[in-house]
Motif scaffolding. Structure first.
Motif, PDB file in Angstrom:
ATOM      1  N   HIS A  23       0.826  -1.210   0.000  1.00 26.92           N
ATOM      2  CA  HIS A  23       0.000   0.000   0.000  1.00 26.92           C
ATOM      3  C   HIS A  23       0.861   1.260   0.000  1.00 26.92           C
ATOM      4  O   HIS A  23       0.514   2.256  -0.652  1.00 26.92           O
ATOM      5  N   LEU A  24       1.984   1.231   0.712  1.00 25.37           N
ATOM      6  CA  LEU A  24       2.898   2.367   0.665  1.00 25.37           C
ATOM      7  C   LEU A  24       3.513   2.501  -0.719  1.00 25.37           C
ATOM      8  O   LEU A  24       3.664   3.623  -1.246  1.00 25.37           O
ATOM      9  N   HIS A  25       3.863   1.378  -1.322  1.00 25.88           N
ATOM     10  CA  HIS A  25       4.419   1.413  -2.679  1.00 25.88           C
ATOM     11  C   HIS A  25       3.413   2.000  -3.666  1.00 25.88           C
ATOM     12  O   HIS A  25       3.786   2.786  -4.557  1.00 25.88           O
ATOM     13  N   GLN A  26       2.149   1.635  -3.511  1.00 24.93           N
ATOM     14  CA  GLN A  26       1.117   2.148  -4.422  1.00 24.93           C
ATOM     15  C   GLN A  26       0.998   3.663  -4.341  1.00 24.93           C
ATOM     16  O   GLN A  26       0.601   4.314  -5.300  1.00 24.93           O
ATOM     17  N   ARG A  27       1.350   4.216  -3.196  1.00 26.43           N
ATOM     18  CA  ARG A  27       1.296   5.660  -3.016  1.00 26.43           C
ATOM     19  C   ARG A  27       2.615   6.331  -3.389  1.00 26.43           C
ATOM     20  O   ARG A  27       2.808   7.531  -3.156  1.00 26.43           O
ATOM     21  N   GLY A  28       3.547   5.575  -3.930  1.00 24.80           N
ATOM     22  CA  GLY A  28       4.794   6.127  -4.430  1.00 24.80           C
ATOM     23  C   GLY A  28       5.925   6.213  -3.423  1.00 24.80           C
ATOM     24  O   GLY A  28       6.938   6.860  -3.682  1.00 24.80           O
ATOM     25  N   HIS A  29       5.781   5.531  -2.282  1.00 26.07           N
ATOM     26  CA  HIS A  29       6.794   5.596  -1.240  1.00 26.07           C
ATOM     27  C   HIS A  29       7.692   4.360  -1.253  1.00 26.07           C
ATOM     28  O   HIS A  29       7.317   3.295  -1.748  1.00 26.07           O
ATOM     29  N   GLU A  30       8.856   4.524  -0.674  1.00 23.46           N
ATOM     30  CA  GLU A  30       9.748   3.398  -0.421  1.00 23.46           C
ATOM     31  C   GLU A  30       9.507   2.924   1.009  1.00 23.46           C
ATOM     32  O   GLU A  30       9.251   3.724   1.907  1.00 23.46           O
ATOM     33  N   ALA A  31       9.572   1.617   1.215  1.00 15.23           N
ATOM     34  CA  ALA A  31       9.353   1.063   2.550  1.00 15.23           C
ATOM     35  C   ALA A  31      10.390  -0.010   2.825  1.00 15.23           C
ATOM     36  O   ALA A  31      10.588  -0.920   2.010  1.00 15.23           O
ATOM     37  N   ILE A  32      11.048   0.108   3.971  1.00 19.83           N
ATOM     38  CA  ILE A  32      12.085  -0.852   4.367  1.00 19.83           C
ATOM     39  C   ILE A  32      11.698  -1.431   5.712  1.00 19.83           C
ATOM     40  O   ILE A  32      11.657  -0.722   6.720  1.00 19.83           O
ATOM     41  N   ALA A  33      11.374  -2.714   5.723  1.00 23.75           N
ATOM     42  CA  ALA A  33      11.033  -3.403   6.966  1.00 23.75           C
ATOM     43  C   ALA A  33      12.301  -4.021   7.542  1.00 23.75           C
ATOM     44  O   ALA A  33      13.051  -4.701   6.843  1.00 23.75           O
ATOM     45  N   VAL A  34      12.532  -3.786   8.813  1.00 24.47           N
ATOM     46  CA  VAL A  34      13.781  -4.182   9.464  1.00 24.47           C
ATOM     47  C   VAL A  34      13.579  -5.482  10.248  1.00 24.47           C
ATOM     48  O   VAL A  34      12.615  -5.611  11.013  1.00 24.47           O
ATOM     49  N   ASP A  35      14.479  -6.426  10.061  1.00 21.53           N
ATOM     50  CA  ASP A  35      14.550  -7.628  10.898  1.00 21.53           C
ATOM     51  C   ASP A  35      15.481  -7.335  12.069  1.00 21.53           C
ATOM     52  O   ASP A  35      16.658  -7.013  11.860  1.00 21.53           O
TER      53      ASP A  35
END
Length: 223
Positions: A23-35
Protein backbone atom coordinates in the motif's frame (compact mmCIF):
# COMPACT_ATOMS: atom_id res chain seq x y z
CA UNK A 1 8.12 10.35 -2.01
CA UNK A 2 9.06 9.34 1.51
CA UNK A 3 11.12 6.44 2.76
CA UNK A 4 9.48 4.58 5.61
CA UNK A 5 11.70 2.62 7.97
CA UNK A 6 9.46 0.04 9.62
CA UNK A 7 10.52 -1.32 13.02
CA UNK A 8 8.59 -4.37 14.29
CA UNK A 9 7.64 -5.21 17.85
CA UNK A 10 8.56 -8.23 19.96
CA UNK A 11 9.97 -11.05 17.85
CA UNK A 12 11.64 -8.51 15.57
CA UNK A 13 10.19 -9.99 12.38
CA UNK A 14 10.06 -7.76 9.30
CA UNK A 15 7.27 -10.02 8.01
CA UNK A 16 4.90 -8.14 10.31
CA UNK A 17 4.82 -5.28 7.80
CA UNK A 18 4.25 -7.37 4.66
CA UNK A 19 0.60 -6.34 4.21
CA UNK A 20 1.38 -2.64 4.67
CA UNK A 21 4.32 -2.32 2.29
CA UNK A 22 2.38 -2.80 -0.99
CA UNK A 23 0.00 0.00 0.00
CA UNK A 24 2.90 2.37 0.66
CA UNK A 25 4.42 1.41 -2.68
CA UNK A 26 1.12 2.15 -4.42
CA UNK A 27 1.30 5.66 -3.02
CA UNK A 28 4.79 6.13 -4.43
CA UNK A 29 6.79 5.60 -1.24
CA UNK A 30 9.75 3.40 -0.42
CA UNK A 31 9.35 1.06 2.55
CA UNK A 32 12.09 -0.85 4.37
CA UNK A 33 11.03 -3.40 6.97
CA UNK A 34 13.78 -4.18 9.46
CA UNK A 35 14.55 -7.63 10.90
CA UNK A 36 15.80 -7.18 14.47
CA UNK A 37 18.10 -9.63 16.33
CA UNK A 38 15.26 -10.48 18.72
CA UNK A 39 16.34 -14.06 19.38
CA UNK A 40 19.91 -13.09 20.32
CA UNK A 41 20.39 -12.92 24.10
CA UNK A 42 23.57 -10.90 23.60
CA UNK A 43 21.79 -8.16 21.62
CA UNK A 44 20.63 -5.07 23.50
CA UNK A 45 18.82 -1.92 22.49
CA UNK A 46 21.92 -0.37 20.91
CA UNK A 47 22.33 -3.48 18.74
CA UNK A 48 18.71 -3.10 17.66
CA UNK A 49 19.40 0.54 16.80
CA UNK A 50 22.54 -0.44 14.86
CA UNK A 51 20.44 -2.85 12.79
CA UNK A 52 17.97 -0.11 11.90
CA UNK A 53 20.74 2.32 10.97
CA UNK A 54 22.38 -0.29 8.74
CA UNK A 55 19.06 -1.01 7.01
CA UNK A 56 18.49 2.69 6.28
CA UNK A 57 21.87 3.08 4.61
CA UNK A 58 22.43 6.51 3.06
CA UNK A 59 18.76 7.32 2.53
CA UNK A 60 17.45 10.69 3.65
CA UNK A 61 14.09 12.18 4.57
CA UNK A 62 13.15 9.13 6.63
CA UNK A 63 9.88 8.43 8.38
CA UNK A 64 10.60 5.97 11.18
CA UNK A 65 7.62 3.86 12.18
CA UNK A 66 7.71 1.70 15.30
CA UNK A 67 5.24 -0.96 16.41
CA UNK A 68 4.79 -1.95 20.08
CA UNK A 69 8.21 -2.85 21.56
CA UNK A 70 9.78 -1.04 18.59
CA UNK A 71 9.08 2.15 20.54
CA UNK A 72 12.12 1.38 22.67
CA UNK A 73 14.39 1.32 19.62
CA UNK A 74 13.03 3.97 17.28
CA UNK A 75 14.05 7.07 19.28
CA UNK A 76 17.62 5.77 19.51
CA UNK A 77 18.11 6.08 15.74
CA UNK A 78 16.83 9.65 15.46
CA UNK A 79 20.20 11.16 16.35
CA UNK A 80 21.99 8.91 13.89
CA UNK A 81 19.78 9.16 10.80
CA UNK A 82 18.13 12.06 8.90
CA UNK A 83 14.68 11.42 10.36
CA UNK A 84 11.92 13.85 9.42
CA UNK A 85 9.16 12.17 11.41
CA UNK A 86 8.79 9.48 14.07
CA UNK A 87 5.52 7.54 14.23
CA UNK A 88 4.65 5.25 17.13
CA UNK A 89 2.01 2.61 16.41
CA UNK A 90 0.48 0.99 19.50
CA UNK A 91 3.97 1.43 20.88
CA UNK A 92 5.81 1.50 24.17
CA UNK A 93 6.86 5.05 25.09
CA UNK A 94 9.90 4.79 27.39
CA UNK A 95 11.18 7.28 29.91
CA UNK A 96 14.89 8.06 30.48
CA UNK A 97 16.54 5.40 32.63
CA UNK A 98 13.47 3.16 32.67
CA UNK A 99 13.87 -0.52 31.85
CA UNK A 100 11.46 -2.19 29.51
CA UNK A 101 10.40 -4.61 32.21
CA UNK A 102 9.56 -1.71 34.57
CA UNK A 103 7.61 0.10 31.86
CA UNK A 104 4.54 -2.12 32.29
CA UNK A 105 3.98 -1.23 35.92
CA UNK A 106 5.26 2.36 35.70
CA UNK A 107 2.75 3.23 32.98
CA UNK A 108 -0.14 1.28 34.51
CA UNK A 109 -0.45 -1.03 31.50
CA UNK A 110 -1.13 -4.06 33.66
CA UNK A 111 -4.11 -2.41 35.36
CA UNK A 112 -5.38 -0.93 32.09
CA UNK A 113 -5.39 -4.36 30.45
CA UNK A 114 -7.24 -5.89 33.40
CA UNK A 115 -9.87 -3.17 33.24
CA UNK A 116 -10.26 -3.70 29.49
CA UNK A 117 -10.64 -7.46 30.01
CA UNK A 118 -13.38 -6.99 32.59
CA UNK A 119 -15.16 -4.38 30.47
CA UNK A 120 -15.17 -6.69 27.44
CA UNK A 121 -16.14 -9.83 29.36
CA UNK A 122 -12.79 -11.64 29.56
CA UNK A 123 -11.24 -13.00 32.73
CA UNK A 124 -8.09 -10.97 33.47
CA UNK A 125 -6.62 -13.92 35.36
CA UNK A 126 -6.63 -16.39 32.45
CA UNK A 127 -3.22 -17.36 31.00
CA UNK A 128 -2.05 -14.95 28.33
CA UNK A 129 -3.30 -16.07 24.91
CA UNK A 130 -1.79 -14.34 21.86
CA UNK A 131 -4.81 -15.31 19.79
CA UNK A 132 -6.99 -13.29 22.16
CA UNK A 133 -4.76 -10.25 22.57
CA UNK A 134 -2.94 -10.06 19.24
CA UNK A 135 -4.90 -11.86 16.53
CA UNK A 136 -8.56 -11.36 17.39
CA UNK A 137 -9.07 -9.13 14.33
CA UNK A 138 -6.37 -10.55 12.01
CA UNK A 139 -7.52 -12.66 9.03
CA UNK A 140 -7.36 -16.37 9.75
CA UNK A 141 -4.84 -17.20 7.02
CA UNK A 142 -2.50 -14.45 8.19
CA UNK A 143 -2.86 -15.63 11.79
CA UNK A 144 -1.92 -19.19 10.81
CA UNK A 145 1.15 -17.95 8.94
CA UNK A 146 2.20 -15.81 11.90
CA UNK A 147 1.81 -18.61 14.42
CA UNK A 148 3.73 -21.05 12.20
CA UNK A 149 6.69 -18.69 11.97
CA UNK A 150 6.57 -17.21 15.46
CA UNK A 151 9.93 -15.74 16.43
CA UNK A 152 11.39 -15.77 19.97
CA UNK A 153 12.05 -12.54 21.83
CA UNK A 154 15.03 -12.31 24.16
CA UNK A 155 14.48 -10.57 27.46
CA UNK A 156 17.84 -8.76 27.21
CA UNK A 157 16.51 -5.45 25.81
CA UNK A 158 13.89 -5.28 28.56
CA UNK A 159 16.56 -5.46 31.26
CA UNK A 160 18.51 -2.39 30.10
CA UNK A 161 17.73 1.17 31.22
CA UNK A 162 16.54 3.23 28.27
CA UNK A 163 19.71 5.18 27.42
CA UNK A 164 18.50 8.59 26.21
CA UNK A 165 18.30 11.52 28.58
CA UNK A 166 15.27 12.96 26.79
CA UNK A 167 12.98 12.25 23.87
CA UNK A 168 14.67 13.18 20.55
CA UNK A 169 13.86 16.55 18.99
CA UNK A 170 11.97 15.01 16.07
CA UNK A 171 8.29 15.55 15.22
CA UNK A 172 6.55 12.58 16.84
CA UNK A 173 3.10 11.20 16.15
CA UNK A 174 1.27 8.45 18.01
CA UNK A 175 -1.27 6.16 16.31
CA UNK A 176 -3.48 4.09 18.59
CA UNK A 177 -5.86 1.31 17.59
CA UNK A 178 -9.31 1.49 19.10
CA UNK A 179 -9.62 -2.30 19.54
CA UNK A 180 -6.15 -2.88 21.00
CA UNK A 181 -6.54 -5.34 23.89
CA UNK A 182 -2.90 -5.31 25.01
CA UNK A 183 -2.47 -1.53 25.12
CA UNK A 184 -6.07 -0.29 25.45
CA UNK A 185 -6.65 2.95 23.58
CA UNK A 186 -7.48 5.03 26.66
CA UNK A 187 -4.20 3.82 28.22
CA UNK A 188 -2.27 4.80 25.10
CA UNK A 189 -3.86 8.25 25.04
CA UNK A 190 -3.05 8.85 28.70
CA UNK A 191 0.55 7.64 28.36
CA UNK A 192 1.27 9.66 25.19
CA UNK A 193 -0.16 12.82 26.70
CA UNK A 194 1.78 12.37 29.93
CA UNK A 195 5.12 11.33 28.46
CA UNK A 196 5.20 13.21 25.15
CA UNK A 197 2.53 15.87 25.39
CA UNK A 198 1.01 14.29 22.28
CA UNK A 199 -2.61 13.21 21.78
CA UNK A 200 -2.74 10.06 19.62
CA UNK A 201 -4.71 9.77 16.44
CA UNK A 202 -6.98 6.72 16.61
CA UNK A 203 -7.64 4.18 13.90
CA UNK A 204 -9.54 0.90 13.65
CA UNK A 205 -7.99 -2.44 14.49
CA UNK A 206 -6.24 -4.26 17.29
CA UNK A 207 -2.65 -4.34 18.47
CA UNK A 208 -1.27 -5.81 15.22
CA UNK A 209 -2.90 -3.18 13.04
CA UNK A 210 -0.48 -3.60 10.12
CA UNK A 211 -1.81 -7.15 9.74
CA UNK A 212 -5.48 -6.44 10.37
CA UNK A 213 -5.98 -2.94 8.90
CA UNK A 214 -3.11 -2.20 6.48
CA UNK A 215 -5.17 0.23 4.38
CA UNK A 216 -6.22 2.28 7.39
CA UNK A 217 -2.68 2.35 8.73
CA UNK A 218 -1.33 3.41 5.34
CA UNK A 219 -3.78 6.29 5.21
CA UNK A 220 -2.76 7.38 8.70
CA UNK A 221 0.95 7.23 7.84
CA UNK A 222 0.60 8.99 4.49
CA UNK A 223 -1.06 12.04 5.95
Amino acid sequence: MATYILIPGAGGDAWYWHRLIPHLHQRGHEAIAVDLPAGDDSAGLQDYADTVVDAAGQRRGLVVVAQSMGGLTAPLVCGRLPVSRLVLVNAMIPAPGETGQDWWTNTGQDQARRECDVREGRSPDEPFDPLVYFFHDVPEDITKEAMAGESPQSGAPFEQPWPLGAWPDVPTEVLSSREDRLFPVEFQIRTAQHRLGVTPKTLPGGHLVALSQPEALTAALDR
